[in-house]
Design an enzyme around this catalytic site. Structure first.
Site, PDB file in Angstrom:
ATOM      1  N   LYS A 165      -1.906  -1.542  -4.013  1.00  0.00           N
ATOM      2  CA  LYS A 165      -2.824  -0.399  -3.977  1.00  0.00           C
ATOM      3  C   LYS A 165      -2.022   0.889  -3.956  1.00  0.00           C
ATOM      4  O   LYS A 165      -1.120   0.990  -3.126  1.00  0.00           O
ATOM      5  CB  LYS A 165      -3.677  -0.519  -2.710  1.00  0.00           C
ATOM      6  CG  LYS A 165      -4.663   0.610  -2.499  1.00  0.00           C
ATOM      7  CD  LYS A 165      -5.438   0.373  -1.222  1.00  0.00           C
ATOM      8  CE  LYS A 165      -6.410   1.505  -0.971  1.00  0.00           C
ATOM      9  NZ  LYS A 165      -7.178   1.306   0.246  1.00  0.00           N
ATOM     10  N   LYS A 207       0.850  -1.178   0.000  1.00  0.00           N
ATOM     11  CA  LYS A 207       0.000   0.000   0.000  1.00  0.00           C
ATOM     12  C   LYS A 207       0.886   1.227   0.000  1.00  0.00           C
ATOM     13  O   LYS A 207       1.680   1.449   0.913  1.00  0.00           O
ATOM     14  CB  LYS A 207      -0.917   0.012   1.220  1.00  0.00           C
ATOM     15  CG  LYS A 207      -1.866   1.194   1.172  1.00  0.00           C
ATOM     16  CD  LYS A 207      -3.007   1.060   2.127  1.00  0.00           C
ATOM     17  CE  LYS A 207      -3.980   2.192   1.923  1.00  0.00           C
ATOM     18  NZ  LYS A 207      -5.060   2.148   2.888  1.00  0.00           N
TER      19      LYS A 207
END
Ligand code: PBG
Length: 340
Positions: free
Chosen positions: A261, A207
């Site tokens: 992500k 992330k």
């Protein structure tokens, strides 16, 4: 190389006509390497308190926040379309937020109420919940903020409590998006200790500290709250190896799937993760990516459906097994039309 030999090579080259395989739709279908299917899609949903509410989110054209009753209607639609899973994100009122995100540990919080209601519908659809603290803290961080620092281990304890009550409410997979160190192992241990051996974990392993999350923060109501940035826990966009180290640790700690992500700016990471670890890889096409496609298509410069499908197939080509996308319903409907 002699002149004659060179001439020979050139002749051969002109006989190699790659365009023959592109000449008609039917042959393009025959040589197609990757396919997007409804089975690849995971639908994020924004949930708010109340009844009968469907409230458009200004930062995300075409996306609304739903009260639980309305959200269940959307879940029915998703299940009808055969979308495999939904993932709820709560927008809770300011009074319920505090320094430690305590509301995440309330078994009756918005996420848990939604989750158990979905579970009771007995549909063939999975529920993936996030145990990060950001929807619940009054400072918008994913962990507990103390003297300007996101304290890791205390945050993990809080996140673990959230994960266990989400599992109790019926979550099938916990997908912690907070990037605290050690949270995957701690969640796995706590889930097992509480009898939730079959509840899985998707680790948001890669992330990134991204600008593309902006619209989401308005959706869950943290955009005015966030103090500072998330660079002390999310990965630096300049790094690949850090993401790989994180993924390796998360696998060791018990992650069932890995996530990258945002999506489109990080396709190289999807590819690298898939080809290195041979684990299921999820990718999250985040709010900013969604809005980019939406905005440019609203200006009519780009055909929305084509751009959407192109962005989604790019994830598959990079190696993703499934895609969290705000386009899930739209893409699913389109895929059925194309099947006919
Ligand atoms: C935080 C969280 C984020 C998103 C979902 N959960 C990032 C953030 O706000 O920093 C982003 C999702 C999106 O942009 O669509 N735990």
């Amino acid at each position: 190389m002699s002149q004659t030999k060179l001439h020979f090579v050139k002749t051969i080259t002109t006989h190699r006509r790659l365009r023959r395989n592109r000449i008609k739709d039917w042959i393009r279908r025959l040589i197609r390497e990757h396919r997007l299917s409804v089975d690849d899609l995971i639908l994020p949903l924004f949930i708010i308190d109340g009844v009968g509410i469907e409230e458009p989110i200004p930062s995300m054209p075409g996306i609304s926040r739903y009260s639980i009753d309305k959200a269940l209607e959307v879940v029915y639609q998703a299940a009808d379309l055969n979308i495999p899973a939904v993932t709820p994100f709560p927008n809770i009122s300011l009074e319920l937020k505090d320094e430690k995100g305590s509301e995440v540990t309330n078994p009756d919080n918005l996420i848990c109420r939604f989750t158990s209601k979905v579970k009771n519908l007995n549909l063939n659809i999975g529920i993936i919940t996030d145990a990060a603290l950001d929807p619940f803290t009054n400072h918008g961080h994913d962990g507990i903020l103390r003297n300007g620092i996101i304290v890791n281990d205390e945050s993990v304890k809080q996140i673990v409590k959230g994960a266990v009550i989400q599992a109790q409410a019926g979550a099938d997979i916990i997908a912690p998006s907070d990037m605290m160190d050690g949270r995957i192992g701690a969640i796995r241990k706590a889930l097992d200790a509480n009898g939730f051996q079959n509840v899985g974990i998707i680790s948001y392993a890669a992330k990134y500290a991204s600008a593309f999350y902006g619209p989401y923060r308005q959706a869950i109501g943290t955009e005015g709250l966030l103090q500072g940035d998330k660079k002390t826990y999310y990965i630096d966009p300049a790094n690949t190896e850090d993401a790989m180290r994180e993924a390796k640790l998360d696998i060791e700690e018990g992650a069932d799937m890995l996530m990258v992500k945002p999506g489109m700016p990080y396709l190289d990471i999807v590819w690298r993760m898939k080809s290195t670890f041979h684990m299921p890889v999820s990718v999250y096409q985040v709010s900013g990516e969604y809005v980019m496609i939406k905005n440019i298509t609203e200006n009519r410069f780009i055909d929305e459906n084509s751009a959407m499908l192109e962005s989604l197939i790019a994830f598959k080509r990079a190696g993703a097994d499934n895609i969290f996308t705000y386009f899930a319903l739209k893409a699913a409907r389109l895929l059925y039309q194309e099947d006919r």
